[in-house]
Design a protein around this motif. Structure first.
Motif, PDB file in Angstrom:
ATOM      1  N   ILE A  31       0.852  -1.181   0.000  1.00 10.35           N
ATOM      2  CA  ILE A  31       0.000   0.000   0.000  1.00 10.35           C
ATOM      3  C   ILE A  31       0.895   1.240   0.000  1.00 10.35           C
ATOM      4  O   ILE A  31       1.762   1.365   0.866  1.00 10.35           O
ATOM      5  CB  ILE A  31      -0.925   0.010   1.239  1.00 10.35           C
ATOM      6  CG1 ILE A  31      -1.717  -1.295   1.327  1.00 10.35           C
ATOM      7  CG2 ILE A  31      -1.856   1.216   1.205  1.00 10.35           C
ATOM      8  CD1 ILE A  31      -2.445  -1.481   2.651  1.00 10.35           C
ATOM      9  N   PRO A  32       0.701   2.145  -0.937  1.00 10.91           N
ATOM     10  CA  PRO A  32       1.543   3.356  -0.953  1.00 10.91           C
ATOM     11  C   PRO A  32       1.493   4.078   0.396  1.00 10.91           C
ATOM     12  O   PRO A  32       0.422   4.261   0.980  1.00 10.91           O
ATOM     13  CB  PRO A  32       0.926   4.202  -2.071  1.00 10.91           C
ATOM     14  CG  PRO A  32       0.234   3.216  -2.968  1.00 10.91           C
ATOM     15  CD  PRO A  32      -0.268   2.137  -2.047  1.00 10.91           C
ATOM     16  N   SER A  33       2.653   4.463   0.879  1.00 16.60           N
ATOM     17  CA  SER A  33       2.737   5.066   2.213  1.00 16.60           C
ATOM     18  C   SER A  33       2.138   6.460   2.279  1.00 16.60           C
ATOM     19  O   SER A  33       1.879   6.955   3.373  1.00 16.60           O
ATOM     20  CB  SER A  33       4.193   5.108   2.678  1.00 16.60           C
ATOM     21  OG  SER A  33       4.952   5.930   1.824  1.00 16.60           O
ATOM     22  N   GLU A  37      -4.722   4.650   3.826  1.00 16.47           N
ATOM     23  CA  GLU A  37      -4.591   3.250   4.209  1.00 16.47           C
ATOM     24  C   GLU A  37      -3.146   2.878   4.523  1.00 16.47           C
ATOM     25  O   GLU A  37      -2.869   2.175   5.490  1.00 16.47           O
ATOM     26  CB  GLU A  37      -5.139   2.326   3.110  1.00 16.47           C
ATOM     27  CG  GLU A  37      -6.628   2.379   2.942  1.00 16.47           C
ATOM     28  CD  GLU A  37      -7.090   3.486   1.993  1.00 16.47           C
ATOM     29  OE1 GLU A  37      -6.230   4.245   1.470  1.00 16.47           O
ATOM     30  OE2 GLU A  37      -8.304   3.611   1.804  1.00 16.47           O
ATOM     31  N   GLY A  38      -2.224   3.363   3.693  1.00 16.31           N
ATOM     32  CA  GLY A  38      -0.810   3.069   3.918  1.00 16.31           C
ATOM     33  C   GLY A  38      -0.322   3.598   5.256  1.00 16.31           C
ATOM     34  O   GLY A  38       0.345   2.890   6.017  1.00 16.31           O
ATOM     35  N   GLY A  39      -0.660   4.845   5.563  1.00 20.45           N
ATOM     36  CA  GLY A  39      -0.261   5.423   6.847  1.00 20.45           C
ATOM     37  C   GLY A  39      -0.959   4.763   8.018  1.00 20.45           C
ATOM     38  O   GLY A  39      -0.343   4.499   9.052  1.00 20.45           O
ATOM     39  N   ARG A  56       3.133   7.723  15.591  1.00 19.39           N
ATOM     40  CA  ARG A  56       2.596   9.088  15.512  1.00 19.39           C
ATOM     41  C   ARG A  56       2.866   9.703  14.140  1.00 19.39           C
ATOM     42  O   ARG A  56       2.022  10.393  13.569  1.00 19.39           O
ATOM     43  CB  ARG A  56       3.200   9.956  16.605  1.00 19.39           C
ATOM     44  CG  ARG A  56       2.665   9.650  17.983  1.00 19.39           C
ATOM     45  CD  ARG A  56       3.265  10.611  19.022  1.00 19.39           C
ATOM     46  NE  ARG A  56       2.810  10.268  20.336  1.00 19.39           N
ATOM     47  CZ  ARG A  56       3.606   9.837  21.320  1.00 19.39           C
ATOM     48  NH1 ARG A  56       4.900   9.707  21.130  1.00 19.39           N
ATOM     49  NH2 ARG A  56       3.105   9.546  22.504  1.00 19.39           N
ATOM     50  N   GLY A  57       4.061   9.458  13.631  1.00 24.76           N
ATOM     51  CA  GLY A  57       4.403   9.968  12.300  1.00 24.76           C
ATOM     52  C   GLY A  57       3.501   9.391  11.223  1.00 24.76           C
ATOM     53  O   GLY A  57       3.061  10.106  10.318  1.00 24.76           O
ATOM     54  N   TRP A  58       3.211   8.087  11.326  1.00 22.62           N
ATOM     55  CA  TRP A  58       2.317   7.462  10.341  1.00 22.62           C
ATOM     56  C   TRP A  58       0.893   7.986  10.482  1.00 22.62           C
ATOM     57  O   TRP A  58       0.192   8.165   9.474  1.00 22.62           O
ATOM     58  CB  TRP A  58       2.360   5.944  10.452  1.00 22.62           C
ATOM     59  CG  TRP A  58       3.635   5.366   9.922  1.00 22.62           C
ATOM     60  CD1 TRP A  58       4.580   4.665  10.618  1.00 22.62           C
ATOM     61  CD2 TRP A  58       4.124   5.451   8.580  1.00 22.62           C
ATOM     62  NE1 TRP A  58       5.618   4.320   9.786  1.00 22.62           N
ATOM     63  CE2 TRP A  58       5.359   4.790   8.535  1.00 22.62           C
ATOM     64  CE3 TRP A  58       3.623   6.033   7.411  1.00 22.62           C
ATOM     65  CZ2 TRP A  58       6.113   4.685   7.358  1.00 22.62           C
ATOM     66  CZ3 TRP A  58       4.374   5.941   6.236  1.00 22.62           C
ATOM     67  CH2 TRP A  58       5.599   5.258   6.226  1.00 22.62           C
ATOM     68  N   VAL A  59       0.445   8.241  11.697  1.00 20.80           N
ATOM     69  CA  VAL A  59      -0.887   8.831  11.890  1.00 20.80           C
ATOM     70  C   VAL A  59      -0.935  10.208  11.211  1.00 20.80           C
ATOM     71  O   VAL A  59      -1.899  10.535  10.516  1.00 20.80           O
ATOM     72  CB  VAL A  59      -1.252   8.936  13.387  1.00 20.80           C
ATOM     73  CG1 VAL A  59      -2.460   9.836  13.601  1.00 20.80           C
ATOM     74  CG2 VAL A  59      -1.500   7.553  13.975  1.00 20.80           C
ATOM     75  N   ARG A  63      -3.377  11.210   8.172  1.00 21.08           N
ATOM     76  CA  ARG A  63      -4.286  12.347   8.309  1.00 21.08           C
ATOM     77  C   ARG A  63      -4.056  13.358   7.179  1.00 21.08           C
ATOM     78  O   ARG A  63      -5.009  13.902   6.626  1.00 21.08           O
ATOM     79  CB  ARG A  63      -4.101  13.001   9.669  1.00 21.08           C
ATOM     80  CG  ARG A  63      -5.119  14.103   9.915  1.00 21.08           C
ATOM     81  CD  ARG A  63      -5.128  14.595  11.337  1.00 21.08           C
ATOM     82  NE  ARG A  63      -5.836  13.634  12.186  1.00 21.08           N
ATOM     83  CZ  ARG A  63      -5.313  13.040  13.245  1.00 21.08           C
ATOM     84  NH1 ARG A  63      -4.084  13.308  13.619  1.00 21.08           N
ATOM     85  NH2 ARG A  63      -6.020  12.188  13.950  1.00 21.08           N
ATOM     86  N   SER A  64      -2.814  13.585   6.821  1.00 21.64           N
ATOM     87  CA  SER A  64      -2.517  14.498   5.707  1.00 21.64           C
ATOM     88  C   SER A  64      -3.114  13.983   4.404  1.00 21.64           C
ATOM     89  O   SER A  64      -3.615  14.765   3.594  1.00 21.64           O
ATOM     90  CB  SER A  64      -1.005  14.666   5.537  1.00 21.64           C
ATOM     91  OG  SER A  64      -0.471  15.364   6.638  1.00 21.64           O
ATOM     92  N   ALA A  65      -3.064  12.687   4.205  1.00 27.47           N
ATOM     93  CA  ALA A  65      -3.650  12.106   2.994  1.00 27.47           C
ATOM     94  C   ALA A  65      -5.172  12.208   3.015  1.00 27.47           C
ATOM     95  O   ALA A  65      -5.808  12.297   1.963  1.00 27.47           O
ATOM     96  CB  ALA A  65      -3.230  10.641   2.866  1.00 27.47           C
TER      97      ALA A  65
END
Length: 117
Positions: A31-33, A37-39, A56-59, A63-65
């Motif tokens: 899944i593209p990061s 979904e990826g994050g 936290r960084g992935w969240v 959220r940005s996506a």
């Protein structure tokens, strides 16, 4: 290949619910990061592995996506707005889990008996 990419979020969710962490990680890599979904799935995996800063960084990335989608549906009907709002809620729940685990581990560390020198 396109079918694998489309199915990857569903397979990742199934692996998560079955607690098949290694298999989930393999699927999450498909899944593209830079997507929600990826994050999201990377945040779940990082939380499971107690890598809270990474989680936290992935969240934040998830959220940005999600932001453009939320902006686009701001004036839409409930049925169109429902899925992105559920995704936003899921991110909040992952953040709450991260905070809970950080606090729980901090308390456990303070309660541990001191080792004699």
């Amino acid at each position: 290949h396109t079918q694998q990419l489309e199915a990857a979020p569903l397979v990742a969710a199934a692996r998560w619910h079955c607690q098949q962490w290694e298999a989930m990680e393999l699927v999450a890599r498909l899944i593209p990061s830079d997507t929600y979904e990826g994050g999201f799935y990377r945040a779940v995996l990082a939380t499971h592995r107690r890598r809270y800063e990474a989680a936290r960084g992935w969240v934040d990335r998830a959220r940005s996506a999600l932001h453009p989608e939320l902006r686009a549906i701001a004036s839409d009907t409930y049925s169109r707005a429902h899925a992105p709002l559920v995704h936003a809620q899921q991110l909040s729940e992952v953040e709450e889990l991260i905070e809970y685990r950080v606090l729980q581990e901090g308390l456990a560390a303070r309660r541990a008996p001191a080792r004699p020198l």
